[in-house]
Design a protein around this motif. Structure first.
Motif, short mmCIF file in Angstrom:
data_model
loop_
_atom_site.label_atom_id
_atom_site.label_comp_id
_atom_site.label_asym_id
_atom_site.label_seq_id
_atom_site.Cartn_x
_atom_site.Cartn_y
_atom_site.Cartn_z
N VAL A 34 -5.49 -0.50 -3.73
CA VAL A 34 -4.06 -0.80 -3.85
C VAL A 34 -3.80 -1.54 -5.16
O VAL A 34 -2.84 -1.25 -5.88
N PHE A 35 -4.67 -2.49 -5.49
CA PHE A 35 -4.48 -3.27 -6.72
C PHE A 35 -4.86 -2.47 -7.95
O PHE A 35 -4.35 -2.74 -9.04
N HIS A 36 -5.71 -1.48 -7.79
CA HIS A 36 -6.01 -0.58 -8.92
C HIS A 36 -4.79 0.27 -9.26
O HIS A 36 -4.59 0.63 -10.42
N ALA A 37 -4.00 0.61 -8.26
CA ALA A 37 -2.85 1.49 -8.47
C ALA A 37 -1.64 0.74 -9.01
O ALA A 37 -0.84 1.30 -9.75
N ASP B 153 0.84 -1.20 0.00
CA ASP B 153 0.00 0.00 0.00
C ASP B 153 0.88 1.25 0.00
O ASP B 153 2.11 1.16 -0.07
N ALA B 154 0.27 2.40 0.07
CA ALA B 154 1.01 3.68 -0.01
C ALA B 154 2.03 3.85 1.10
O ALA B 154 3.01 4.58 0.94
N THR B 155 1.85 3.16 2.23
CA THR B 155 2.80 3.25 3.34
C THR B 155 3.88 2.18 3.26
O THR B 155 4.77 2.13 4.11
N GLY B 156 3.80 1.28 2.26
CA GLY B 156 4.77 0.20 2.12
C GLY B 156 4.37 -1.08 2.82
O GLY B 156 5.11 -2.06 2.78
N THR B 157 3.21 -1.09 3.45
CA THR B 157 2.72 -2.27 4.14
C THR B 157 2.29 -3.32 3.12
O THR B 157 1.57 -2.99 2.17
N PRO B 158 2.71 -4.58 3.31
CA PRO B 158 2.29 -5.60 2.36
C PRO B 158 0.80 -5.91 2.49
O PRO B 158 0.26 -5.94 3.59
N VAL B 159 0.17 -6.11 1.35
CA VAL B 159 -1.23 -6.53 1.29
C VAL B 159 -1.31 -7.72 0.34
O VAL B 159 -0.48 -7.86 -0.57
N ILE C 59 -9.05 -6.54 -13.34
CA ILE C 59 -7.78 -5.82 -13.33
C ILE C 59 -6.87 -6.46 -14.36
O ILE C 59 -6.58 -7.65 -14.30
N ILE C 60 -6.46 -5.66 -15.32
CA ILE C 60 -5.56 -6.14 -16.36
C ILE C 60 -4.16 -5.67 -16.03
O ILE C 60 -3.93 -4.48 -15.81
N GLY C 61 -3.25 -6.62 -15.95
CA GLY C 61 -1.87 -6.32 -15.61
C GLY C 61 -0.93 -6.60 -16.76
O GLY C 61 -1.07 -7.63 -17.45
N ALA C 62 -0.01 -5.70 -17.00
CA ALA C 62 1.05 -5.90 -18.00
C ALA C 62 2.21 -6.61 -17.30
O ALA C 62 2.73 -6.12 -16.30
N VAL C 63 2.58 -7.75 -17.80
CA VAL C 63 3.64 -8.55 -17.18
C VAL C 63 4.98 -7.87 -17.39
O VAL C 63 5.37 -7.56 -18.53
N GLU D 28 -2.38 -2.17 -15.86
CA GLU D 28 -2.63 -1.66 -17.22
C GLU D 28 -3.97 -0.94 -17.29
O GLU D 28 -4.06 0.18 -17.78
N SER D 29 -5.03 -1.59 -16.82
CA SER D 29 -6.36 -0.99 -16.84
C SER D 29 -7.30 -1.77 -15.94
O SER D 29 -6.99 -2.88 -15.52
#
Length: 143
Positions: A41-44, A5-11, A109-113, A98-99
């Motif tokens: 977090v996963f959107h970002a 997350d924005a603070t560096g905490t693992p999620v 959630i589409i991720g670019a590898v 990605e989007s």
């Protein structure tokens, strides 16, 4: 699926809807319910997909359980993109977001590898029809 997350905490959380989307460019997709606590977090991005091996049912259940217990006393290493890598993962797919596409009560959630690493030994953990199952051995192919 893991991130920071924005603070560096693992999620992280266990996902049941994950697929390859494209080989060129390499894209994957994950479907997350909009009620997921760490959805933003996963959107970002970035994020990592940790493919568990068939002996890791307990870890899969752990990441499907209470958020505060998921990383408790769990030794993780950092992926190149900074996301946590779960111990003994069969494969790790690092992605940048990605989007996001709406799909009913889920976000796709589409991720670019950006990086991929696989262990040649082992079999993936399979969750199907409400339980953990084993991947059947494929019959030999005719040549």
């Amino acid at each position: 699926m893991t991130a920071r997350d924005a603070t560096g905490t693992p999620v992280g959380l266990t996902v049941s809807a994950f697929a390859s989307l494209s080989l060129d460019p390499p894209l994957i997709l994950i479907c997350l319910n909009r009620d997921v606590h760490d959805l933003a977090v996963f959107h970002a991005g970035p994020f990592a997909v940790n493919i568990l091996s068939e002996g890791q049912q307990a870890l899969s259940r752990r990441f499907a359980g209470p958020r505060e217990a998921r990383f408790l006393e769990l030794e993780v290493e950092a992926a190149r993109n900074g996301c946590p890598i779960l111990p003994e993962s069969l494969a790790v797919i690092e992605c940048r977001m990605e989007s996001v596409v709406a799909g009913g009560d889920h976000d796709i959630i589409i991720g670019a590898v950006t990086s991929l690493r696989c262990h040649p030994e082992g079999r993936p953990l399979i969750y199907y029809a409400g339980g953990y199952n084993r991947l059947a051995d494929a019959p030999p192919t005719a040549r």
